[in-house]
Scaffold this motif. Structure first.
Motif, PDB file in Angstrom:
ATOM      1  N   ILE A  36       0.878  -1.173   0.000  1.00 54.13           N
ATOM      2  CA  ILE A  36       0.000   0.000   0.000  1.00 54.13           C
ATOM      3  C   ILE A  36       0.911   1.218   0.000  1.00 54.13           C
ATOM      4  O   ILE A  36       1.640   1.448   0.969  1.00 54.13           O
ATOM      5  N   ALA A  77     -12.910   3.517   5.789  1.00 57.72           N
ATOM      6  CA  ALA A  77     -12.103   2.794   4.797  1.00 57.72           C
ATOM      7  C   ALA A  77     -12.941   1.767   4.052  1.00 57.72           C
ATOM      8  O   ALA A  77     -12.884   1.684   2.819  1.00 57.72           O
ATOM      9  N   ALA A  85     -13.818   2.041   0.155  1.00 56.73           N
ATOM     10  CA  ALA A  85     -13.286   0.931  -0.653  1.00 56.73           C
ATOM     11  C   ALA A  85     -14.391   0.258  -1.454  1.00 56.73           C
ATOM     12  O   ALA A  85     -14.160  -0.214  -2.563  1.00 56.73           O
ATOM     13  N   ILE A 100      -8.267  -4.911   5.716  1.00 55.25           N
ATOM     14  CA  ILE A 100      -7.271  -4.227   4.890  1.00 55.25           C
ATOM     15  C   ILE A 100      -6.549  -5.223   3.979  1.00 55.25           C
ATOM     16  O   ILE A 100      -6.295  -4.938   2.810  1.00 55.25           O
ATOM     17  N   PHE A 137      -8.410  -5.775   0.750  1.00 54.04           N
ATOM     18  CA  PHE A 137      -8.630  -4.694  -0.199  1.00 54.04           C
ATOM     19  C   PHE A 137      -7.770  -4.934  -1.435  1.00 54.04           C
ATOM     20  O   PHE A 137      -6.622  -5.363  -1.333  1.00 54.04           O
ATOM     21  N   SER A 141      -5.702  -3.312  -4.747  1.00 55.38           N
ATOM     22  CA  SER A 141      -4.937  -2.079  -4.955  1.00 55.38           C
ATOM     23  C   SER A 141      -5.848  -0.947  -5.408  1.00 55.38           C
ATOM     24  O   SER A 141      -5.707   0.189  -4.967  1.00 55.38           O
ATOM     25  N   THR A 172      -7.749   0.580  -2.474  1.00 54.68           N
ATOM     26  CA  THR A 172      -6.979   1.456  -1.588  1.00 54.68           C
ATOM     27  C   THR A 172      -6.788   2.847  -2.183  1.00 54.68           C
ATOM     28  O   THR A 172      -6.542   3.802  -1.453  1.00 54.68           O
ATOM     29  N   GLU A 173      -6.921   2.957  -3.481  1.00 56.82           N
ATOM     30  CA  GLU A 173      -6.746   4.251  -4.143  1.00 56.82           C
ATOM     31  C   GLU A 173      -8.047   5.035  -4.274  1.00 56.82           C
ATOM     32  O   GLU A 173      -8.027   6.204  -4.669  1.00 56.82           O
ATOM     33  N   VAL A 201      -8.688   5.636   0.719  1.00 59.90           N
ATOM     34  CA  VAL A 201      -8.628   4.456   1.587  1.00 59.90           C
ATOM     35  C   VAL A 201      -7.206   4.276   2.104  1.00 59.90           C
ATOM     36  O   VAL A 201      -6.998   4.030   3.298  1.00 59.90           O
ATOM     37  N   ARG A 202      -6.217   4.425   1.224  1.00 61.89           N
ATOM     38  CA  ARG A 202      -4.846   4.229   1.694  1.00 61.89           C
ATOM     39  C   ARG A 202      -4.445   5.289   2.713  1.00 61.89           C
ATOM     40  O   ARG A 202      -3.684   5.001   3.638  1.00 61.89           O
ATOM     41  N   ILE A 250      -5.753   4.081   5.989  1.00 60.13           N
ATOM     42  CA  ILE A 250      -4.920   2.988   6.517  1.00 60.13           C
ATOM     43  C   ILE A 250      -3.694   3.569   7.215  1.00 60.13           C
ATOM     44  O   ILE A 250      -3.329   3.132   8.317  1.00 60.13           O
TER      45      ILE A 250
END
Length: 174
Positions: free
Chosen positions: A3, A79, A83, A127, A130, A132, A135-136, A148-149, A152
């Motif tokens: 991440i 998150a 997500a 997490i 999730f 990639s 997370t963006e 989301v990242r 985290i």
């Protein structure tokens, strides 16, 4: 899954200290490591300090732990929601009011730590699953854009911040 560290435009500047306080090489591993390290850290505090507040109007260590649990639960909700593609504005929360209305007077430090451990374990699983792309994703929480990242990193940085506060302000004379 790696991440990557969020860009500054992916979170409100209030959270910069949390985000920048985290080693960006593997934030998920950091979150995993924090779980046991933090539980051991709290267990090492003398029992008579759990109800200690370093100044008038400040939280006790038990209340600070409640705040950390509540905040992590809110961060995780944000998150997960973002997500999964939530586009509506997610709420903020009154951290002072949450702590005031949570009556942990009958809860032992072990009960609070069990709640923290369960929550952190659940968040690690969430997490870890999730993608990639997830997370963006960027959503809106408490009136500000956030990815989301970034959340985290905020989860990891929030715990690290409060661990420092406990060390510097609650345990300085122990």
């Amino acid at each position: 899954m790696q991440i990557s560290k969020p860009e500054e435009n992916e979170y409100h500047k209030f959270y910069a200290g949390y985000v920048n306080g985290v080693d960006s090489s593997d934030v998920l591993q950091c979150i995993r490591d924090q779980k046991e390290e933090f539980i051991s850290f709290i267990h090492a505090i003398p029992d008579d300090r759990y109800n200690y507040a370093y100044a008038e109007g400040k939280w006790t260590i038990k209340q600070l732990l409640r705040h950390m649990i509540d905040a992590e639960r809110m961060f995780a909700f944000r998150a997960m929601s973002i997500a999964r593609g939530e586009h509506g504005m997610l709420p903020g929360f009154d951290e002072q009011g949450f702590v005031e209305r949570a009556d942990d007077s009958q809860n032992s430090i072990n009960e609070l730590l069990q709640e923290f451990e369960s929550l952190r374990t659940s968040n690690i699983h969430m997490i870890s699953n999730f993608t990639s792309q997830a997370t963006e994703r960027i959503g809106n929480a408490n009136g500000a854009k956030v990815s989301v990242r970034a959340i985290i990193f905020i989860i990891a940085g929030h715990l690290a911040h409060h661990k420092r506060i406990i060390t510097e302000r609650y345990l300085e004379h122990v």
